[in-house]
Design a protein around this motif. Structure first.
Motif, PDB file in Angstrom:
ATOM      1  N   ASN A  34      -1.291  -1.780  -8.977  1.00  0.00           N
ATOM      2  CA  ASN A  34      -0.935  -2.768  -7.960  1.00  0.00           C
ATOM      3  C   ASN A  34       0.524  -2.647  -7.539  1.00  0.00           C
ATOM      4  O   ASN A  34       0.873  -2.888  -6.396  1.00  0.00           O
ATOM      5  CB  ASN A  34      -1.239  -4.181  -8.454  1.00  0.00           C
ATOM      6  CG  ASN A  34      -2.733  -4.464  -8.454  1.00  0.00           C
ATOM      7  OD1 ASN A  34      -3.505  -3.794  -7.770  1.00  0.00           O
ATOM      8  ND2 ASN A  34      -3.152  -5.446  -9.242  1.00  0.00           N
ATOM      9  N   LYS A  35       1.352  -2.263  -8.464  1.00  0.00           N
ATOM     10  CA  LYS A  35       2.774  -2.158  -8.162  1.00  0.00           C
ATOM     11  C   LYS A  35       3.128  -0.882  -7.405  1.00  0.00           C
ATOM     12  O   LYS A  35       3.934  -0.895  -6.494  1.00  0.00           O
ATOM     13  CB  LYS A  35       3.549  -2.210  -9.482  1.00  0.00           C
ATOM     14  CG  LYS A  35       5.031  -2.335  -9.289  1.00  0.00           C
ATOM     15  CD  LYS A  35       5.708  -2.876 -10.532  1.00  0.00           C
ATOM     16  CE  LYS A  35       7.203  -3.018 -10.262  1.00  0.00           C
ATOM     17  NZ  LYS A  35       7.971  -3.147 -11.485  1.00  0.00           N
ATOM     18  N   HIS A  36       2.512   0.248  -7.780  1.00  0.00           N
ATOM     19  CA  HIS A  36       2.989   1.533  -7.270  1.00  0.00           C
ATOM     20  C   HIS A  36       2.015   2.288  -6.379  1.00  0.00           C
ATOM     21  O   HIS A  36       2.415   3.282  -5.753  1.00  0.00           O
ATOM     22  CB  HIS A  36       3.379   2.446  -8.442  1.00  0.00           C
ATOM     23  CG  HIS A  36       4.521   1.910  -9.251  1.00  0.00           C
ATOM     24  ND1 HIS A  36       5.804   1.848  -8.749  1.00  0.00           N
ATOM     25  CD2 HIS A  36       4.571   1.392 -10.494  1.00  0.00           C
ATOM     26  CE1 HIS A  36       6.595   1.322  -9.674  1.00  0.00           C
ATOM     27  NE2 HIS A  36       5.871   1.029 -10.732  1.00  0.00           N
ATOM     28  N   CYS A  37       0.774   1.910  -6.314  1.00  0.00           N
ATOM     29  CA  CYS A  37      -0.211   2.753  -5.631  1.00  0.00           C
ATOM     30  C   CYS A  37      -0.867   2.094  -4.428  1.00  0.00           C
ATOM     31  O   CYS A  37      -1.371   2.791  -3.547  1.00  0.00           O
ATOM     32  CB  CYS A  37      -1.298   3.204  -6.609  1.00  0.00           C
ATOM     33  SG  CYS A  37      -0.683   3.659  -8.242  1.00  0.00           S
ATOM     34  N   THR A  38      -0.887   0.749  -4.388  1.00  0.00           N
ATOM     35  CA  THR A  38      -1.646   0.069  -3.337  1.00  0.00           C
ATOM     36  C   THR A  38      -1.068   0.292  -1.941  1.00  0.00           C
ATOM     37  O   THR A  38      -1.821   0.250  -0.973  1.00  0.00           O
ATOM     38  CB  THR A  38      -1.706  -1.460  -3.574  1.00  0.00           C
ATOM     39  OG1 THR A  38      -0.397  -1.917  -3.859  1.00  0.00           O
ATOM     40  CG2 THR A  38      -2.640  -1.814  -4.703  1.00  0.00           C
ATOM     41  N   SER A  39       0.239   0.530  -1.826  1.00  0.00           N
ATOM     42  CA  SER A  39       0.827   0.671  -0.491  1.00  0.00           C
ATOM     43  C   SER A  39       0.144   1.803   0.278  1.00  0.00           C
ATOM     44  O   SER A  39      -0.010   1.713   1.485  1.00  0.00           O
ATOM     45  CB  SER A  39       2.335   0.896  -0.578  1.00  0.00           C
ATOM     46  OG  SER A  39       2.616   2.006  -1.399  1.00  0.00           O
ATOM     47  N   GLY A  43      -5.791  -1.854  -2.410  1.00  0.00           N
ATOM     48  CA  GLY A  43      -6.277  -2.500  -3.628  1.00  0.00           C
ATOM     49  C   GLY A  43      -7.601  -1.941  -4.102  1.00  0.00           C
ATOM     50  O   GLY A  43      -7.871  -1.877  -5.303  1.00  0.00           O
ATOM     51  N   ASP A  44      -8.444  -1.506  -3.151  1.00  0.00           N
ATOM     52  CA  ASP A  44      -9.766  -0.981  -3.518  1.00  0.00           C
ATOM     53  C   ASP A  44      -9.804   0.550  -3.527  1.00  0.00           C
ATOM     54  O   ASP A  44     -10.852   1.143  -3.724  1.00  0.00           O
ATOM     55  CB  ASP A  44     -10.828  -1.524  -2.553  1.00  0.00           C
ATOM     56  CG  ASP A  44     -10.552  -1.127  -1.100  1.00  0.00           C
ATOM     57  OD1 ASP A  44      -9.538  -0.422  -0.837  1.00  0.00           O
ATOM     58  OD2 ASP A  44     -11.351  -1.515  -0.227  1.00  0.00           O
ATOM     59  N   SER A  49      -3.763   5.204   3.689  1.00  0.00           N
ATOM     60  CA  SER A  49      -2.535   5.202   4.479  1.00  0.00           C
ATOM     61  C   SER A  49      -1.761   6.507   4.297  1.00  0.00           C
ATOM     62  O   SER A  49      -1.566   6.968   3.177  1.00  0.00           O
ATOM     63  CB  SER A  49      -1.691   4.000   4.054  1.00  0.00           C
ATOM     64  OG  SER A  49      -0.464   4.016   4.731  1.00  0.00           O
ATOM     65  N   GLY A  50      -1.345   7.093   5.398  1.00  0.00           N
ATOM     66  CA  GLY A  50      -0.555   8.328   5.342  1.00  0.00           C
ATOM     67  C   GLY A  50      -1.306   9.499   4.738  1.00  0.00           C
ATOM     68  O   GLY A  50      -0.724  10.367   4.115  1.00  0.00           O
ATOM     69  N   GLY A  51      -2.641   9.511   4.921  1.00  0.00           N
ATOM     70  CA  GLY A  51      -3.442  10.625   4.396  1.00  0.00           C
ATOM     71  C   GLY A  51      -3.817  10.479   2.931  1.00  0.00           C
ATOM     72  O   GLY A  51      -4.313  11.422   2.316  1.00  0.00           O
ATOM     73  N   ALA A  52      -3.583   9.287   2.349  1.00  0.00           N
ATOM     74  CA  ALA A  52      -3.939   9.070   0.938  1.00  0.00           C
ATOM     75  C   ALA A  52      -5.447   9.229   0.748  1.00  0.00           C
ATOM     76  O   ALA A  52      -6.230   8.746   1.562  1.00  0.00           O
ATOM     77  CB  ALA A  52      -3.491   7.685   0.480  1.00  0.00           C
ATOM     78  N   GLY A  75       1.468  14.266   1.107  1.00  0.00           N
ATOM     79  CA  GLY A  75       2.050  12.941   1.341  1.00  0.00           C
ATOM     80  C   GLY A  75       2.143  12.064   0.110  1.00  0.00           C
ATOM     81  O   GLY A  75       2.599  10.918   0.180  1.00  0.00           O
ATOM     82  N   MET A  76       1.707  12.581  -1.013  1.00  0.00           N
ATOM     83  CA  MET A  76       1.750  11.805  -2.259  1.00  0.00           C
ATOM     84  C   MET A  76       2.994  12.165  -3.059  1.00  0.00           C
ATOM     85  O   MET A  76       3.102  13.268  -3.584  1.00  0.00           O
ATOM     86  CB  MET A  76       0.488  12.089  -3.079  1.00  0.00           C
ATOM     87  CG  MET A  76       0.629  11.659  -4.518  1.00  0.00           C
ATOM     88  SD  MET A  76      -0.531  10.407  -4.952  1.00  0.00           S
ATOM     89  CE  MET A  76      -0.213  10.315  -6.713  1.00  0.00           C
TER      90      MET A  76
END
Ligand code: HEC
Length: 101
Positions: A34-39, A43-44, A49-52, A75-76
């Motif tokens: 939740n802190k580092h990956c959801t952006s 959440g699911d 976003s950005g090709g994630a 992009g990761m």
């Protein structure tokens, strides 16, 4: 329970050593996610976003996940610096695998 031997190397080839303080309590995979990956991943896991990549359809194994956390890809950005112990690496792996269909 997932048991892995992490030999994590940084871009410069030096091994990534976790050095959690005495008595450090590993955070849950969900909290770290939740802190580092959801952006980017949402959440699911499906935000994209950005090709994630959609994490619910990902079939990466644990070694590949450690690798992308450690080195990043396209992009990761690398994420290993946000993790404080081997246990936290295991927790985040378990959490993203639990998002799979
Ligand atoms: C700045 C955006 C961003 C953040 C933050 C981010 N990711 Fe990613 N992630 C991406 C992108 C972009 C890709 C696709 C990389 C590629 O081109 O293969 C990706 C791919 C992945 C994959 C590979 C999926 C597959 O099957 O190919 C995993 C696993 C993953 N991310 C986990 C995480 C975790 C866990 C975190 C948090 C610790 C995280 N990501 C944070 C952008 C991000």
């Amino acid at each position: 329970m997932l048991l892995l031997l992490f030999s994590i190397s940084c871009e410069d080839g030096a091994e990534h050593k976790f050095d959690p303080p005495e008595g450090y309590k590993a955070r849950s995979g969900k909290l770290i996610y939740n802190k580092h990956c959801t952006s980017c991943h949402g959440g699911d896991g499906k935000l994209g976003s950005g090709g994630a990549k959609n994490l619910t359809v990902s079939r990466m194994d644990s070694t590949e996940i450690v690798n992308i956390l450690e080195k990043g890809k396209n992009g990761m950005p690398r994420q290993i610096q946000y993790l404080k112990s081997d246990e936290e690496v295991e927790n985040i792996i378990d959490h993203i695998k639990s998002m799979r269909k």
